[in-house]
Each structure stands twice: as C-alpha cells, then as structure tokens.
Enzyme design. Structure first.
Site, PDB file in Angstrom:
ATOM      1  CG  ASP A 206      26.683 -57.878 -52.366  1.00 17.10           C
ATOM      2  OD1 ASP A 206      27.016 -58.683 -53.248  1.00 17.10           O
ATOM      3  OD2 ASP A 206      25.506 -57.733 -52.003  1.00 17.10           O
ATOM      4  CD  GLU A 207      28.949 -64.965 -50.423  1.00 16.03           C
ATOM      5  OE1 GLU A 207      28.558 -65.989 -49.840  1.00 16.03           O
ATOM      6  OE2 GLU A 207      29.231 -64.938 -51.642  1.00 16.03           O
TER       7      GLU A 207
END
Length: 215
Positions: free
Chosen positions: A126-127
C-alpha cells in the site's frame, strides 16, 4: 480446335494469377503475425514495467522514469512524494482481500488524477510514490497541494453495500541537486513521522520543511 499456344498461354496466365493470389494471402498472414508479435512484445514490456493491479508504473519503472525527469525538468522544481495508507491491513482483515484490492485501485486512480502528467507509481503493497513538478518551493503552495492530496485520498470509496474511508500518511521533500534517492529518504522519513502522530491528527501529511522556502 483451340490453338495449343493460346491454351498454354491461358494456363500460364491462370497460374500466374493463382500464384499472385497465394503470395498476397501469405503477405497478409505475415503482416498479421508481425502485428500479433508486436502486440505481444508491447504487452510484455508494459507488464514488466507496470503494476498488474493498479496499472501504475512499478518500482523499477519509477526510478527509470524519474531519472529521465531529473535530466529534463525544464526549469521546474521537483518534489518527491511518498504515500502509505493507514491501517490498510484492517481493511483486508475485515472486508477481504478483494475489497483491499479495490481500495488500492481507487487510491491509485486518485493519485493519478492528482498527479496529472506527473509521475506516480506503486512501489509495493500500500505504498505509493510520486515525482511532481512545482513552479515554486513556496511553503504555502506546497502546504495547499499536500492538503488537497490528503483530502482527495480520504474521500469515501463506495464498496457495494458499504462505503469505506481510508486515510494516508504522506511525506514530501524537494529534490535538490538531482539527488532523488536522498529526497525520497527525506519524504519517507516525513511520512513515517506523520504516521506516528496517530489518527488524532486530522491531516497526516508532513513536509521536509527544512528545504522549503520561507515565504
């Protein structure tokens, strides 16, 4: 009785026409095969440089494209952005991985909308990261852009019968002297500092203020 020469000439002409037709068919098939191979090569290149879920450039492509931007910034400032979703694991645990994937797709679309023609990529999980052009390093302009990005990411995400809200911790840092890795490290540190502030802070986004203009 037909002239043998005329018959032979006709046969030769028919044979030439047939041969020409066959060659044309072969050329069409060859062109179709070349087109198919080119399409496959294009698809393979795209798959190698893009995230399969969100369609954004992947980590390797991000650094390659960023290197190009650093050599042709056209007089603009560049700002490195690192973004990490808050408590993303809870979404997967509560709603399932399909919902988590949809959240990532929605976030990627919002980041792409915010970035416009600028570079944005999914580094993994989720980066996300971006490299934005800016006409100035004026702190007020940066703060305004940061708030707009945070609010865009925090907007509700419709998910069937439920509506999810996700927030993100964001860090920004200007790229100085074409040192992209250093800028990303500073942006990453600002992002983790913002994340450590916890959910009590309404806007979890920090800037590398030491390198911004005091305006």
């Amino acid at each position: 009785m037909p002239d043998p020469l005329t018959v032979a000439s006709g046969i030769c002409a028919a044979g030439a026409l047939l041969s020409s037709w066959q060659l044309g068919r072969r050329a069409v098939r060859a062109e179709a095969e070349i087109g198919r191979l080119q399409a496959e090569l294009t698809a393979e290149r795209h798959a190698a440089s893009h995230d399969p879920l969100t369609g954004l450039p992947n980590r390797r492509a991000f650094y390659r494209l960023a290197a190009t931007l650093l050599t042709d910034r056209s007089g603009c400032h560049l700002i490195a952005v690192v973004c990490d979703l808050d408590d993303f694991k809870q979404i997967n645990d509560r709603y399932g991985h399909a919902a988590g994937d949809q959240v990532l797709i929605s976030v990627a679309q919002r980041l792409a909308t915010f970035a416009g023609e600028n570079l944005v990529a999914r580094l993994g999980g989720d980066e996300f990261a971006g490299l934005l052009t800016s006409p100035t390093l004026d702190r007020r302009w940066i703060d305004h852009s940061t708030r707009r990005l945070y609010d865009m990411l925090a907007a509700p995400i419709p998910m069937g019968t439920v509506t999810l809200r996700v927030t993100a911790s964001v860090g920004l840092a200007p790229v100085r002297d074409s040192q992209l890795t250093e800028a990303l490290d500073r942006a990453d540190a600002a992002m983790y500092e913002a994340k450590a502030l916890g959910s009590g802070r309404p806007n979890r986004a920090l800037r590398d203020t030491a390198h911004l203009a005091e305006c």
